[in-house]
Motif scaffolding. Sequence first.
Motif, PDB file in Angstrom:
ATOM      1  N   GLY A  35      -2.153  -1.763 -16.598  1.00 32.54           N
ATOM      2  CA  GLY A  35      -1.927  -1.342 -18.266  1.00 32.54           C
ATOM      3  C   GLY A  35      -2.698  -2.496 -18.977  1.00 32.54           C
ATOM      4  N   GLY A  36      -2.965  -3.694 -18.700  1.00 30.61           N
ATOM      5  CA  GLY A  36      -3.325  -5.371 -19.107  1.00 30.61           C
ATOM      6  C   GLY A  36      -4.725  -4.868 -18.570  1.00 30.61           C
ATOM      7  N   TRP A  37      -5.556  -4.691 -18.144  1.00 32.22           N
ATOM      8  CA  TRP A  37      -7.041  -4.482 -18.540  1.00 32.22           C
ATOM      9  C   TRP A  37      -6.795  -3.282 -19.632  1.00 32.22           C
ATOM     10  N   ARG A  38      -5.495  -1.937 -19.529  1.00 29.65           N
ATOM     11  CA  ARG A  38      -6.299  -1.017 -20.740  1.00 29.65           C
ATOM     12  C   ARG A  38      -5.728  -1.550 -22.626  1.00 29.65           C
ATOM     13  N   MET A  39      -4.705  -2.607 -21.977  1.00 31.35           N
ATOM     14  CA  MET A  39      -4.565  -3.294 -23.304  1.00 31.35           C
ATOM     15  C   MET A  39      -5.596  -4.080 -24.195  1.00 31.35           C
ATOM     16  N   ARG A  40      -6.703  -4.658 -23.402  1.00 29.88           N
ATOM     17  CA  ARG A  40      -7.816  -5.467 -23.383  1.00 29.88           C
ATOM     18  C   ARG A  40      -8.439  -4.364 -23.871  1.00 29.88           C
ATOM     19  N   ILE A  41      -8.930  -3.270 -23.655  1.00 34.85           N
ATOM     20  CA  ILE A  41      -9.887  -1.698 -24.614  1.00 34.85           C
ATOM     21  C   ILE A  41      -8.902  -1.885 -25.735  1.00 34.85           C
ATOM     22  N   GLU A  42      -7.468  -1.078 -25.629  1.00 34.23           N
ATOM     23  CA  GLU A  42      -7.171  -1.413 -27.460  1.00 34.23           C
ATOM     24  C   GLU A  42      -7.264  -2.193 -28.385  1.00 34.23           C
ATOM     25  N   LEU A  43      -7.057  -3.461 -27.111  1.00 35.95           N
ATOM     26  CA  LEU A  43      -7.615  -4.931 -28.533  1.00 35.95           C
ATOM     27  C   LEU A  43      -9.458  -5.114 -28.565  1.00 35.95           C
ATOM     28  N   ALA A  44      -9.948  -4.586 -27.947  1.00 43.00           N
ATOM     29  CA  ALA A  44     -11.325  -4.717 -28.177  1.00 43.00           C
ATOM     30  C   ALA A  44     -11.232  -3.783 -29.184  1.00 43.00           C
ATOM     31  N   LYS A  45     -11.053  -2.203 -29.311  1.00 42.17           N
ATOM     32  CA  LYS A  45     -11.448  -1.224 -30.483  1.00 42.17           C
ATOM     33  C   LYS A  45     -11.197  -1.187 -31.323  1.00 42.17           C
ATOM     34  N   ILE A  46      -9.199  -2.982 -31.939  1.00 43.65           N
ATOM     35  CA  ILE A  46      -8.930  -3.665 -33.165  1.00 43.65           C
ATOM     36  C   ILE A  46      -9.857  -4.248 -32.710  1.00 43.65           C
ATOM     37  N   LEU A  47     -10.235  -5.188 -32.997  1.00 45.91           N
ATOM     38  CA  LEU A  47     -11.254  -6.386 -33.309  1.00 45.91           C
ATOM     39  C   LEU A  47     -12.870  -6.114 -33.959  1.00 45.91           C
ATOM     40  N   LEU A  48     -13.322  -4.420 -32.726  1.00 42.92           N
ATOM     41  CA  LEU A  48     -14.080  -3.659 -33.459  1.00 42.92           C
ATOM     42  C   LEU A  48     -14.594  -3.946 -34.711  1.00 42.92           C
ATOM     43  N   GLN A  49     -12.939  -3.177 -35.078  1.00 50.48           N
ATOM     44  CA  GLN A  49     -13.229  -2.439 -36.687  1.00 50.48           C
ATOM     45  C   GLN A  49     -13.161  -3.236 -37.904  1.00 50.48           C
ATOM     46  N   LYS A  50     -13.272  -4.349 -37.381  1.00 45.87           N
ATOM     47  CA  LYS A  50     -13.281  -5.472 -38.019  1.00 45.87           C
ATOM     48  C   LYS A  50     -12.007  -5.414 -39.770  1.00 45.87           C
ATOM     49  N   PRO A  51     -10.799  -5.091 -39.267  1.00 43.72           N
ATOM     50  CA  PRO A  51      -9.695  -4.686 -40.040  1.00 43.72           C
ATOM     51  C   PRO A  51      -9.043  -6.313 -41.033  1.00 43.72           C
ATOM     52  N   ASP A  52      -8.442  -5.150 -42.480  1.00 47.60           N
ATOM     53  CA  ASP A  52      -8.115  -6.730 -43.291  1.00 47.60           C
ATOM     54  C   ASP A  52      -7.357  -7.414 -42.482  1.00 47.60           C
ATOM     55  N   LEU A  53      -6.380  -6.752 -41.863  1.00 50.98           N
ATOM     56  CA  LEU A  53      -4.735  -7.034 -41.200  1.00 50.98           C
ATOM     57  C   LEU A  53      -4.726  -7.076 -39.629  1.00 50.98           C
ATOM     58  N   ILE A  54      -4.582  -7.510 -39.003  1.00 50.02           N
ATOM     59  CA  ILE A  54      -4.623  -7.416 -37.096  1.00 50.02           C
ATOM     60  C   ILE A  54      -3.157  -7.808 -37.101  1.00 50.02           C
ATOM     61  N   LEU A  55      -2.047  -6.274 -36.984  1.00 52.50           N
ATOM     62  CA  LEU A  55      -0.932  -7.206 -35.774  1.00 52.50           C
ATOM     63  C   LEU A  55      -0.828  -7.641 -34.542  1.00 52.50           C
ATOM     64  N   LEU A  56       0.041  -8.157 -34.074  1.00 50.06           N
ATOM     65  CA  LEU A  56      -0.049  -8.354 -31.946  1.00 50.06           C
ATOM     66  C   LEU A  56       0.766  -8.249 -32.092  1.00 50.06           C
ATOM     67  N   ASP A  57       0.880  -7.989 -30.878  1.00 48.54           N
ATOM     68  CA  ASP A  57       2.490  -7.812 -30.195  1.00 48.54           C
ATOM     69  C   ASP A  57       2.696  -8.701 -28.916  1.00 48.54           C
ATOM     70  N   GLU A  58       2.349  -9.716 -28.138  1.00 47.73           N
ATOM     71  CA  GLU A  58       2.197 -10.233 -27.563  1.00 47.73           C
ATOM     72  C   GLU A  58       1.156  -9.964 -26.490  1.00 47.73           C
ATOM     73  N   PRO A  59      -0.131 -10.591 -27.963  1.00 52.26           N
ATOM     74  CA  PRO A  59      -1.120  -9.789 -26.573  1.00 52.26           C
ATOM     75  C   PRO A  59      -2.093 -10.864 -25.747  1.00 52.26           C
ATOM     76  N   THR A  60      -1.721 -11.752 -25.178  1.00 53.83           N
ATOM     77  CA  THR A  60      -2.129 -12.568 -24.282  1.00 53.83           C
ATOM     78  C   THR A  60      -1.536 -13.016 -22.971  1.00 53.83           C
ATOM     79  N   ASN A  61      -0.398 -12.114 -22.755  1.00 53.93           N
ATOM     80  CA  ASN A  61       0.134 -11.048 -21.437  1.00 53.93           C
ATOM     81  C   ASN A  61      -0.502 -10.308 -20.720  1.00 53.93           C
ATOM     82  N   HIS A  62      -0.812 -10.531 -19.968  1.00 52.88           N
ATOM     83  CA  HIS A  62      -2.255 -10.105 -18.609  1.00 52.88           C
ATOM     84  C   HIS A  62      -3.137 -10.634 -18.976  1.00 52.88           C
ATOM     85  N   MET A  63      -3.922 -11.618 -19.592  1.00 47.72           N
ATOM     86  CA  MET A  63      -5.190 -12.241 -19.711  1.00 47.72           C
ATOM     87  C   MET A  63      -5.003 -13.681 -19.061  1.00 47.72           C
ATOM     88  N   ASP A  64      -6.714 -13.683 -19.201  1.00 51.28           N
ATOM     89  CA  ASP A  64      -7.308 -14.951 -17.721  1.00 51.28           C
ATOM     90  C   ASP A  64      -6.785 -15.990 -18.894  1.00 51.28           C
TER      91      ASP A  64
END
Length: 546
Positions: free
Chosen positions: A166-195
Amino acid sequence: MISVDALTVEFSGSALFSNISFNINENDRIALMGKNGAGKSTLLKIIAGVNAPTRGKISAPKDAVIAYLPQHLLTEDNCSVFEEASKAFSKILGMKDRIEALNKELETRTDYESDEYYKIIEEVSELSEKYYSIEEINFDAEVEKTLLGLGFLRSDFNRPTKEFSGGWRMRIELAKILLQKPDLILLDEPTNHMDIESIQWLEDFLVNNAKAVIVISHDKTFVDNITNRTIEVTMGRIYDYKVNYTQYLQLRKERREQQQKAYEEQQKQIAEIQTFIERFKGTYSKTLQVQSRVKMLEKMELIEVDEVDTSHLNLKFPPAPRSGNYPVIAEDVCKSYGDHVVFKNASMTIERGQKVAFVGKNGEGKSTMIKAIMGEIEYEGKLQAGHNCMIGYFAQNQASLLDGDLTVFQTIDNIAQGDIRTKIKDLLGAFMFSGDAIDKKVKVLSGGERTRLAMIKLLLQPVNLLILDEPTNHLDIRTKDILKEALQSFDGTLILVSHDRDFLDGLATKVFEFGNKRIREHFEDINGFLRNKKLENLREIERKTA
């Protein structure tokens, strides 16, 4: 600019928050703070358009892109990591496909004067204007760069997403968000499961590339490094500070002190007025003065002091029985899974009373070494626990291993022995499980509550070697601070796997770095290690470009 206008959310007639408003501007990096249950995640979901408010609205420009990363994801597993991340560009690629399809249709049609023909021309023109205004992007290169930054290996790119946790899938989803270059990024506990390295990469990205960000996080260092504004949700309203988290704590303290002073002065004034009214309410000559003071009380706007979270975790590890001088000695330890070498010729010596950190990217062998120390896996080489070594082990998935059908009380009652059996309710109360909470089934507990319950199990027997694998996931900042204080006071030996730099700061005095199939020993704390690591990275870059 995105605006939150007069937002109210009510559940069963009571307001979670009421009539709150604020603007989100480009380059705003906002930390959303408040105690558990204050409504932070709810507010984020409303801004994302996932939930609707009871009253009020979110206003945003027509073409604004708002991207949201929730705490828990429900992802499909029908493609590779690279293909899933590339979905970030599906809108752009869909635009291109649509333009091509419309142009082909124009080539075959002959009704040049019809309304349908003109509509197709208008749609092609509008889409083309949008498509060609987008900066030319090498999609594959962008996907590769982002996935590598978030800790994936090139060998992971073609693996199915269903092979990842689940932690790595969270990163895939985060990658999709960052690649979109959105006007506003909303992150709820993004660093759980990250080194640590992936968190540092994410920090750099958000600071240097993101337009606007709102983040909920229990990682103090992460929040401090990326934010320039803090919005606190408390008692149904918000306070907006144009500073980062650490400065906000100081300003909030000063605000509450001022509120308390004003509250006490007002209470004193009210008491004096009420005394006057009681004393002279039957006196004819004072009738007007009494009436005047009654009206004064009715019109007085009462000062409220913002709530402070008074629930308190009382955490203290039992005294550690004396162990031998060297609780852990490893010599030339090797571990492989098939052709995949995790580490080889690894050696380490941990002395009694030392507090050490295992750090490194995910998948480099930190948890594997712990399993070897625990005797849970086979390995090559020599690894021994010292004389009278009594191990207490908190696994990374410890909270999920609890029996979901037991209640909180039953979970502890089943393993408690001796005098402690008469004090289970006191013990649970010290860990913020009181009243009806002790009868809750484990399966309905939050991640933080499960982690606290698993920690109680660890405290029920005296140990002299504590091994904690990511113990702070799902714990809020205050609970993490209390756990850290307890570990600092622990008089045994500590091995700690954590990606939380603030948690490790002042706790671990030696660092074992896992990477490139080997383990390196660093005789310094986490801050010294990170400083030197950045220098090493710079030298590596210089060598590559030389």
